[in-house]
Scaffold this motif. Structure first.
Motif, PDB file in Angstrom:
ATOM      1  N   TYR A 178      -3.672  -5.103   1.635  1.00  0.00           N
ATOM      2  CA  TYR A 178      -2.798  -5.851   2.555  1.00  0.00           C
ATOM      3  C   TYR A 178      -1.391  -5.269   2.544  1.00  0.00           C
ATOM      4  N   ASP A 179      -0.841  -5.070   3.734  1.00  0.00           N
ATOM      5  CA  ASP A 179       0.548  -4.601   3.847  1.00  0.00           C
ATOM      6  C   ASP A 179       1.085  -5.119   5.183  1.00  0.00           C
ATOM      7  N   PRO A 180       2.280  -5.709   5.183  1.00  0.00           N
ATOM      8  CA  PRO A 180       2.802  -6.238   6.458  1.00  0.00           C
ATOM      9  C   PRO A 180       3.255  -5.149   7.429  1.00  0.00           C
ATOM     10  N   ASP A 181       3.309  -3.906   6.957  1.00  0.00           N
ATOM     11  CA  ASP A 181       3.734  -2.791   7.811  1.00  0.00           C
ATOM     12  C   ASP A 181       2.555  -2.389   8.718  1.00  0.00           C
ATOM     13  N   SER A 195       4.526  -4.643  -9.959  1.00  0.00           N
ATOM     14  CA  SER A 195       5.870  -4.172  -9.612  1.00  0.00           C
ATOM     15  C   SER A 195       6.763  -4.207 -10.841  1.00  0.00           C
ATOM     16  N   THR A 196       7.607  -3.197 -10.976  1.00  0.00           N
ATOM     17  CA  THR A 196       8.527  -3.150 -12.111  1.00  0.00           C
ATOM     18  C   THR A 196       9.598  -4.227 -11.949  1.00  0.00           C
ATOM     19  N   THR A 197       9.866  -4.959 -13.031  1.00  0.00           N
ATOM     20  CA  THR A 197      10.847  -6.034 -12.925  1.00  0.00           C
ATOM     21  C   THR A 197      11.380  -6.417 -14.303  1.00  0.00           C
ATOM     22  N   GLY A 246      14.401   9.022  -7.488  1.00  0.00           N
ATOM     23  CA  GLY A 246      13.102   8.352  -7.526  1.00  0.00           C
ATOM     24  C   GLY A 246      13.272   6.848  -7.559  1.00  0.00           C
ATOM     25  N   HIS A 247      12.151   6.198  -7.465  1.00  0.00           N
ATOM     26  CA  HIS A 247      12.179   4.748  -7.382  1.00  0.00           C
ATOM     27  C   HIS A 247      12.459   4.105  -8.738  1.00  0.00           C
ATOM     28  N   CYS A 248      12.189   4.842  -9.826  1.00  0.00           N
ATOM     29  CA  CYS A 248      12.183   4.183 -11.143  1.00  0.00           C
ATOM     30  C   CYS A 248      13.450   4.394 -11.968  1.00  0.00           C
ATOM     31  N   PRO A 252       2.137  -3.072 -15.908  1.00  0.00           N
ATOM     32  CA  PRO A 252       3.015  -2.110 -15.241  1.00  0.00           C
ATOM     33  C   PRO A 252       2.283  -0.852 -14.809  1.00  0.00           C
ATOM     34  N   GLU A 253       2.625  -0.404 -13.613  1.00  0.00           N
ATOM     35  CA  GLU A 253       2.104   0.887 -13.159  1.00  0.00           C
ATOM     36  C   GLU A 253       3.001   1.974 -13.737  1.00  0.00           C
ATOM     37  N   ARG A 254       2.364   3.078 -14.176  1.00  0.00           N
ATOM     38  CA  ARG A 254       3.151   4.174 -14.762  1.00  0.00           C
ATOM     39  C   ARG A 254       2.997   5.453 -13.978  1.00  0.00           C
ATOM     40  N   LEU A 303       0.834  -1.206   0.000  1.00  0.00           N
ATOM     41  CA  LEU A 303       0.000   0.000   0.000  1.00  0.00           C
ATOM     42  C   LEU A 303       0.869   1.257   0.000  1.00  0.00           C
ATOM     43  N   GLY A 304       1.676   1.391  -1.058  1.00  0.00           N
ATOM     44  CA  GLY A 304       2.542   2.556  -1.187  1.00  0.00           C
ATOM     45  C   GLY A 304       2.087   3.445  -2.325  1.00  0.00           C
ATOM     46  N   TYR A 305       3.025   4.082  -2.990  1.00  0.00           N
ATOM     47  CA  TYR A 305       2.736   5.008  -4.085  1.00  0.00           C
ATOM     48  C   TYR A 305       1.884   4.348  -5.171  1.00  0.00           C
ATOM     49  N   VAL A 306       2.112   3.064  -5.412  1.00  0.00           N
ATOM     50  CA  VAL A 306       1.400   2.366  -6.480  1.00  0.00           C
ATOM     51  C   VAL A 306       0.130   1.703  -5.957  1.00  0.00           C
ATOM     52  N   GLY A 307       0.245   0.952  -4.869  1.00  0.00           N
ATOM     53  CA  GLY A 307      -0.878   0.141  -4.401  1.00  0.00           C
ATOM     54  C   GLY A 307      -2.023   0.942  -3.811  1.00  0.00           C
ATOM     55  N   PRO A 331       7.706  -3.319  -3.440  1.00  0.00           N
ATOM     56  CA  PRO A 331       8.965  -2.762  -3.969  1.00  0.00           C
ATOM     57  C   PRO A 331       9.841  -3.816  -4.648  1.00  0.00           C
ATOM     58  N   THR A 332      10.562  -3.371  -5.656  1.00  0.00           N
ATOM     59  CA  THR A 332      11.535  -4.226  -6.356  1.00  0.00           C
ATOM     60  C   THR A 332      12.852  -3.455  -6.422  1.00  0.00           C
ATOM     61  N   PRO A 333      13.573  -3.408  -5.300  1.00  0.00           N
ATOM     62  CA  PRO A 333      14.816  -2.618  -5.276  1.00  0.00           C
ATOM     63  C   PRO A 333      15.984  -3.359  -5.911  1.00  0.00           C
ATOM     64  N   ALA A 354       2.256  -0.354  11.268  1.00  0.00           N
ATOM     65  CA  ALA A 354       2.028   1.073  11.514  1.00  0.00           C
ATOM     66  C   ALA A 354       1.337   1.722  10.315  1.00  0.00           C
ATOM     67  N   ARG A 355       1.745   1.315   9.110  1.00  0.00           N
ATOM     68  CA  ARG A 355       1.119   1.865   7.900  1.00  0.00           C
ATOM     69  C   ARG A 355      -0.367   1.501   7.854  1.00  0.00           C
ATOM     70  N   VAL A 356      -0.661   0.243   8.176  1.00  0.00           N
ATOM     71  CA  VAL A 356      -2.059  -0.207   8.146  1.00  0.00           C
ATOM     72  C   VAL A 356      -2.875   0.545   9.200  1.00  0.00           C
TER      73      VAL A 356
END
Ligand SMILES: NC(=O)c1ccc[n+]([C@@H]2O[C@H](COP(=O)([O-])OP(=O)(O)OC[C@H]3O[C@@H](n4cnc5c(N)ncnc54)[C@H](O)[C@@H]3O)[C@@H](O)[C@H]2O)c1
Length: 424
Positions: free
Chosen positions: A32-35, A120-122, A260-262, A153-155, A11-15, A86-88, A37-39
């Motif tokens: 759904y997000d395992p974080d 996710s970008t990959t 940025g992330h991309c 892909p999310e843009r 549940l970030g910038y994209v989700g 994320p796909t870092p 505090a975020r939830v």
């Protein structure tokens, strides 16, 4: 449109915008997000993403179609799973551990006839060669027969006031025609235009092509900025002139580095994949080398500009305007500002920074954050004001009027001229 029971994972910038849009279109959504505090924040109507305002989140929550959870058990009953994690890069290598973890969560709830979408970008091949085998191993279900497997892909362009989720055309590549049909119907329920490609690989490659194109073209103008300075040419003016050509030219701007992330990350996913074929993806590697060197180049220009007035960087007071990676957002991911500040501090500068969208501190620096509005006194107190990010909150006239020396890496001061104003 048939309403789906959607689970958005991540549940970030994209989700988060996706979860809100799907709920707004009448789908029932579990975010759904395992974080934890975020939830918790999301349940209380606090959005961690600037493009999703708290007001919108509260409206979506009040509509009763979305709920946020960190509990895997809440995914039971979902029929559509959209992975936005994320796909870092870890040590310059694609790190898909979060995609793997999300797939494991999906596997607990996926049933025959369901749909799994990776956003996710990959690198090309991930959906078919990594996601599908893992799902088969964990559930015994295989695509395309038992469930729909899709890459889309999310843009999203954070902070873009014109193009958002609903009016940015969506690329969809399903494994098999039925998966493509199902994904097209889903996305068309809240996105104006859906563009189908024949499979997940073409969709994965489309995203990497877009971002590699930006990465390479930014490197082109960055390299030109370096030699145009020596040639005494105002590159910004040349870019403006070239942009009047109505065909065959797209304008890119130089800057203090890419962030940025991309852009700094995605092309490396592609070059990693190409290297496994046994040869390098030279365009990407060259672009990376040029873009990564920009903070050093900017630091060297700052030193030269101070030298011109008999000052050394050592002991100089430098005010950095904007530290986010781009205009009008607070995203610091991969921003070149911390690297640049460290380089200036490494030469002995006393750095202060101001950014209306970011609150400090900046890791591994002693830089002092300037809070509140940017004042004439703060500008005048610096030996040099360095424009790193051209936030629209900044008044270029005020900056040029009060600063003793300005180095503008973004052409924020376009149209202004002054003896003490310099551009990248
Ligand atoms: N930010 C952008 O502008 C942008 C644009 C297009 C594509 N993308 C791509 O989209 C993907 C997500 O990026 P983002 O910017 O939304 O990231 P983000 O960091 O804003 O959010 C990701 C969320 O995923 C959560 N997460 C981590 N592991 C998880 C798991 N196993 N299951 C569920 N959730 C998990 C994190 O807690 C976080 O809340 C990346 O691949 C990125 O490259 C990002």
């Amino acid at each position: 449109m048939s309403s789906r029971n959607v689970c958005v994972l991540g549940l970030g910038y994209v989700g988060l915008p996706l979860a809100c849009a799907a709920a707004g279109a009448g789908h029932t959504v579990v975010g759904y997000d395992p974080d934890v505090a975020r939830v918790r924040g999301l349940r209380e109507g606090r959005s961690p993403v600037e493009d999703v305002e708290d007001r919108l989140l509260e409206k979506v929550l009040a509509g009763g179609r979305v709920r946020f959870t960190h509990d895997v058990a809440d995914l039971q009953g979902c029929d559509t799973f959209v992975i936005c994690v994320p796909t870092p890069l870890t040590e310059k290598t694609p790190d898909l551990t979060m995609v793997d973890a999300a797939v494991e969560v999906v596997a607990t709830a996926l049933r025959p006839g369901g749909m799994v979408v990776l956003e996710s970008t990959t690198y090309p091949g991930t959906t078919e060669d990594r996601v599908a085998p893992k799902i088969a191993e964990l559930t015994g279900l295989t695509a395309p027969d038992d469930y729909h497997l899709v890459f889309s892909p999310e843009r999203i362009d954070p902070g873009n006031p014109i193009y958002q989720l609903s009016n940015t055309p969506r690329v969809v590549g399903g494994l098999g025609r039925r998966a493509g049909d199902a994904a097209e119907a889903f996305y068309a329920s809240f996105i104006d235009h859906v563009h189908r490609v024949s499979g997940p690989r073409e969709a994965e490659m489309a995203k990497l092509l877009e971002n590699t194109y930006r990465h390479v073209n930014i490197a082109l103008v960055n390299e030109m900025a370096i030699f145009c300075e020596e040639l005494g040419i105002n590159l910004w003016e040349s870019i403006g002139a070239a942009s009047t050509k109505p065909f065959g030219f797209a304008a890119f701007s130089p800057g203090p580095g890419v962030g940025g992330h991309c852009i700094p990350v995605d092309p490396s996913y592609l070059s990693w994949r190409v290297r496994r074929l046994g040869y390098p993806f030279r365009f990407v590697e060259l672009a990376g080398e040029i873009n990564d060197r920009m903070p050093s180049y900017v630091a060297a220009r700052v030193a030269d500009l101070l030298n011109d007035v008999q000052k050394s960087v050592n002991g100089a007071r430098i005010l950095v305007l904007g530290v986010a990676y781009k205009r009008d957002i607070g995203d610091m991911r991969e921003s070149p500002a911390p690297v640049l500040i460290r380089k200036l501090e490494g030469r002995g500068a006393q750095v202060r920074w101001h950014d209306p969208h970011v609150s400090g501190p900046i890791a591994d620096t002693a830089a002092v954050a300037v809070a509140g509005e940017l004042t004439a006194e703060e500008l005048a107190a610096a030996d040099l004001v360095l424009v790193h990010t051209d936030h629209s909150a900044y008044d270029p006239q005020l900056v040029v009027r009060h600063a003793r020396r300005v180095f503008d890496t973004r052409n924020m001061t376009a149209g202004l001229t002054a003896q003490h104003l310099f551009r990248l």
